[in-house]
Write an enzyme that holds these catalytic residues in place. Structure first.
Site, PDB file in Angstrom:
ATOM      1  CG  ASP A 178      27.154 -77.805  33.033  1.00  0.00           C
ATOM      2  OD1 ASP A 178      27.896 -78.797  33.035  1.00  0.00           O
ATOM      3  OD2 ASP A 178      25.918 -77.865  33.144  1.00  0.00           O
ATOM      4  CD  GLU A 213      26.679 -79.294  30.048  1.00  0.00           C
ATOM      5  OE1 GLU A 213      27.341 -80.217  30.568  1.00  0.00           O
ATOM      6  OE2 GLU A 213      25.728 -78.737  30.618  1.00  0.00           O
ATOM      7  CG  HIS A 221      23.653 -86.664  37.663  1.00  0.00           C
ATOM      8  ND1 HIS A 221      22.681 -85.988  38.339  1.00  0.00           N
ATOM      9  CD2 HIS A 221      23.810 -85.995  36.494  1.00  0.00           C
ATOM     10  CE1 HIS A 221      22.271 -84.950  37.609  1.00  0.00           C
ATOM     11  NE2 HIS A 221      22.940 -84.942  36.480  1.00  0.00           N
ATOM     12  CD  GLU A 254      23.317 -80.270  29.786  1.00  0.00           C
ATOM     13  OE1 GLU A 254      23.867 -81.311  30.179  1.00  0.00           O
ATOM     14  OE2 GLU A 254      23.030 -79.329  30.528  1.00  0.00           O
ATOM     15  CG  ASP A 307      36.497 -80.197  65.876  1.00  0.00           C
ATOM     16  OD1 ASP A 307      36.833 -81.069  65.045  1.00  0.00           O
ATOM     17  OD2 ASP A 307      37.281 -79.705  66.699  1.00  0.00           O
ATOM     18  CG  HIS A 338      20.946 -76.705  32.916  1.00  0.00           C
ATOM     19  ND1 HIS A 338      21.912 -75.869  33.419  1.00  0.00           N
ATOM     20  CD2 HIS A 338      21.603 -77.847  32.562  1.00  0.00           C
ATOM     21  CE1 HIS A 338      23.088 -76.483  33.400  1.00  0.00           C
ATOM     22  NE2 HIS A 338      22.933 -77.679  32.863  1.00  0.00           N
ATOM     23  CG  ASP A 386      28.814 -82.730  32.863  1.00  0.00           C
ATOM     24  OD1 ASP A 386      29.264 -81.583  33.090  1.00  0.00           O
ATOM     25  OD2 ASP A 386      27.597 -82.976  32.769  1.00  0.00           O
ATOM     26  CG  HIS A 412      21.085 -77.805  37.116  1.00  0.00           C
ATOM     27  ND1 HIS A 412      20.754 -79.084  37.485  1.00  0.00           N
ATOM     28  CD2 HIS A 412      22.010 -77.953  36.135  1.00  0.00           C
ATOM     29  CE1 HIS A 412      21.451 -79.950  36.776  1.00  0.00           C
ATOM     30  NE2 HIS A 412      22.226 -79.290  35.957  1.00  0.00           N
ATOM     31  NE  ARG A 452      26.112 -84.453  30.038  1.00  0.00           N
ATOM     32  CZ  ARG A 452      26.188 -85.574  30.745  1.00  0.00           C
ATOM     33  NH1 ARG A 452      25.493 -86.649  30.400  1.00  0.00           N
ATOM     34  NH2 ARG A 452      26.963 -85.656  31.823  1.00  0.00           N
ATOM     35  CG  HIS A 465      19.876 -85.441  29.536  1.00  0.00           C
ATOM     36  ND1 HIS A 465      20.252 -84.359  28.771  1.00  0.00           N
ATOM     37  CD2 HIS A 465      20.822 -86.396  29.318  1.00  0.00           C
ATOM     38  CE1 HIS A 465      21.382 -84.633  28.140  1.00  0.00           C
ATOM     39  NE2 HIS A 465      21.741 -85.875  28.435  1.00  0.00           N
TER      40      HIS A 465
HETATM   41  N1  GLY Z   1      26.711 -80.971  34.941  1.00  0.00           N
HETATM   42  C1  GLY Z   1      25.339 -81.143  35.103  1.00  0.00           C
HETATM   43  C2  GLY Z   1      24.611 -80.825  33.876  1.00  0.00           C
HETATM   44  O1  GLY Z   1      25.162 -80.870  32.815  1.00  0.00           O
HETATM   45  O2  GLY Z   1      23.483 -80.448  33.903  1.00  0.00           O
HETATM   46 MN    MN Z   2      24.465 -78.939  32.141  1.00  0.00          MN
HETATM   47 MN    MN Z   3      27.229 -80.691  32.603  1.00  0.00          MN
END
Ligand code: GLY
Ligand code: MN
Ligand code: MN
Length: 496
Positions: free
Chosen positions: A292, A449, A264, A425, A63, A392, A281, A399, A447, A388
């Site tokens: 982000d 970003e 991810h 990114e 619950d 975005h 990230d 996103h 990465r 990738h």
């Molecule tokens: N944190 C997800 C992305 O960078 O798109």
């Molecule tokens: Mn991102």
């Molecule tokens: Mn990200």
């Protein structure tokens, strides 16, 4: 691009101090939401009804429920935080002023339930605090819907957001004269509105960006060999909450060494080793708005030559992407520029052949290999290291939404305009199992970003308060404050 040139290119900022400078958390006012609803009603077709339904609560176990986060469209139009809500917009025939109204259906007041799960706004609160012209308890939905449908020519309703309400809507809709009327999608209107951020929203996103940046700076200061990924995550997420953010905007990714090559990766439970590069990230959601940020730094505080070589390539690509963000450019252009810089860097390091300096060159080389009988291992492509997109949209969803999506053909062609917010990114990922490259480059994921918003003649970086130059990262990690933070954090938090 450094911070100074960002400031120079940003002309739309007013002289008043931003919330980040004053340290006062910004909020959107009820008048602001009223303005949005007015604009939504203006964009609705004449003689129509639009309905938005809250997504259902989700049970975590037995619950207990997951923390409820209303769907972004509901937040956008009402800021109403409770589950089981329905928003209804009624627009009269064109020219029929005063016939438009905003109707809310909400949970009834319930003394017993409120003891367990908190105070409900009720119909009175919906009218007085959330600006409803009319409000009803949610069990009245069918009755009111029947009445308004009689007068409307078109209904805007999006199925699949809440199955229970879908069934209730269907019962009124199907089998009545109403089912002959046009059924449209109200999200198309609201998503187009959400694509362009106002000054008020940008102020909120600035705060979200600054809090997330602070968390990344702290991560650099506390990380040391032997620490667990989860411990770094915990410090960052504490900073989110400490500064008014609701939660992480998405599940934090904290991956050392080879874990950083899993895009991810969310387990976040491995020990960080001295030779690892750590990819983080992670960013917060503040007042519904996402930020982000990704940064990478060496667990030891010093980049190895291979880590540094790959890092500098990604940094060059990211800065080039930011430098070209301005009205009239397309996200696809930014992706192409960033990808070409990554190509050039990998060719220089000898990880890609010279033929791969452009996408066309790479394709030709691959076609030639296939034509020659596809013998041996398939030659490496940029995709093996960078799989990738570069950008975005970002806003209420990390996103962010809409048919303008970066992957759709229309989205790809769309020219940037002031108020559009998105990430830049680029990355490079070399798995430990990638035997086609020298061992020194394996087990490294990078990465970098940042979040930007397009201004009148450039872009503002909303996440600029976290360093990314190699020298700056090494300086921050080796600083006296970092040494003190590493001891202090254990004293405060560690059970021993
Ligand atoms: N944190 C997800 C992305 O960078 O798109
Ligand atoms: Mn991102
Ligand atoms: Mn990200």
């Amino acid at each position: 691009m450094n911070n100074m040139s960002t400031a120079k290119r940003t002309t739309s900022r007013t002289k008043s101090k931003s919330s980040v400078q004053t340290g006062i958390q910004p909020r959107l006012t009820s008048q602001f939401f009223a303005g949005r609803r007015k604009e939504f009603l203006r964009r609705m077709p004449a003689n129509s009804v639009a309905i938005f339904v809250a997504t259902p609560e989700r049970t975590r176990s037995n619950d207990t429920e997951y923390a409820y986060r209303p769907s972004s469209d509901l937040l956008y139009l009402s800021n109403f935080p409770e589950p089981e809500a329905i928003l209804m917009f009624v627009k009269g025939a064109s020219g029929a002023r005063g016939k438009s109204k905003f109707v809310m259906f909400v949970r009834p007041k319930d003394k017993m339930r409120e003891i367990w799960t908190g105070v409900r706004a009720g119909v009175e609160g919906a009218r007085e605090r959330y600006g409803a012209d009319e409000a009803y308890t949610e069990d009245q939905f069918e009755k009111v819907l029947r009445d308004v449908l009689d007068d409307a020519e078109q209904v805007l309703y999006r199925f699949d957001r809440n199955q229970h309400v879908d069934e209730r809507f269907r019962k009124v809709w199907i089998g009545s004269a109403n089912s002959q009327k046009t059924l449209g999608n109200p999200e198309e209107i609201v998503h187009e509105m959400r694509l362009f951020k106002t000054a008020e929203e940008i102020e909120i996103m600035r705060w979200a960006g600054a809090v997330s940046a602070r968390a990344h700076m702290a991560a650099m200061q506390v990380t040391r060999p032997g620490m667990n990924e989860a411990q770094v995550q915990a410090v960052m997420e504490a900073i989110f909450r400490f500064n008014g953010a609701s939660y992480p905007a998405y599940t934090s990714i904290v991956g050392g060494g080879d874990n950083a090559t899993i895009l991810h990766y969310i387990e976040n439970e491995a020990t960080l080793n001295s030779g690892d590069l750590l990819l983080i990230d992670a960013a917060c959601e503040y007042q519904g708005y996402a930020s982000d940020i990704t940064r990478c730094f060496p667990v030891s505080g010093k980049f190895s030559p291979a880590q540094r070589a790959l890092y500098e390539i990604v940094l060059e690509a990211e800065k080039a992407g930011i430098a070209m963000a301005r009205p009239g450019v397309r996200l696809a252009d930014i992706h192409e520029t960033a990808s070409n810089i990554l190509r050039k860097g990998l060719v220089t390091l000898g990880l890609l052949p010279r033929t791969h300096l452009t996408a066309e060159g790479e394709k030709k080389a691959l076609d030639a290999w296939k034509k020659a009988g596809s013998k041996g291992e398939q030659p490496l492509r940029l995709f093996d290291f960078y799989m990738h997109g570069t950008s975005h949209w970002i806003g209420l969803d990390v996103h962010d939404v809409g048919t303008y999506g970066t992957r759709s053909q229309t989205g790809k062609k769309r020219l940037l305009k002031p108020g559009m917010a998105f990430t830049i990114e680029p990355g490079l990922y070399v798995s430990q199992s990638e035997t086609r490259v020298p061992a020194a480059y394996r087990g490294i994921g990078i990465r970098i970003e940042d979040d930007v918003v397009i201004t009148a003649d450039g872009a503002e970086v909303l996440t600029k308060d976290v360093v990314k130059e190699v020298a700056d990262i090494e300086r921050v990690m080796g600083s006296k404050q970092a040494l003190a933070a590493r001891t202090g954090i254990d004293e405060l938090l560690l059970l021993r």
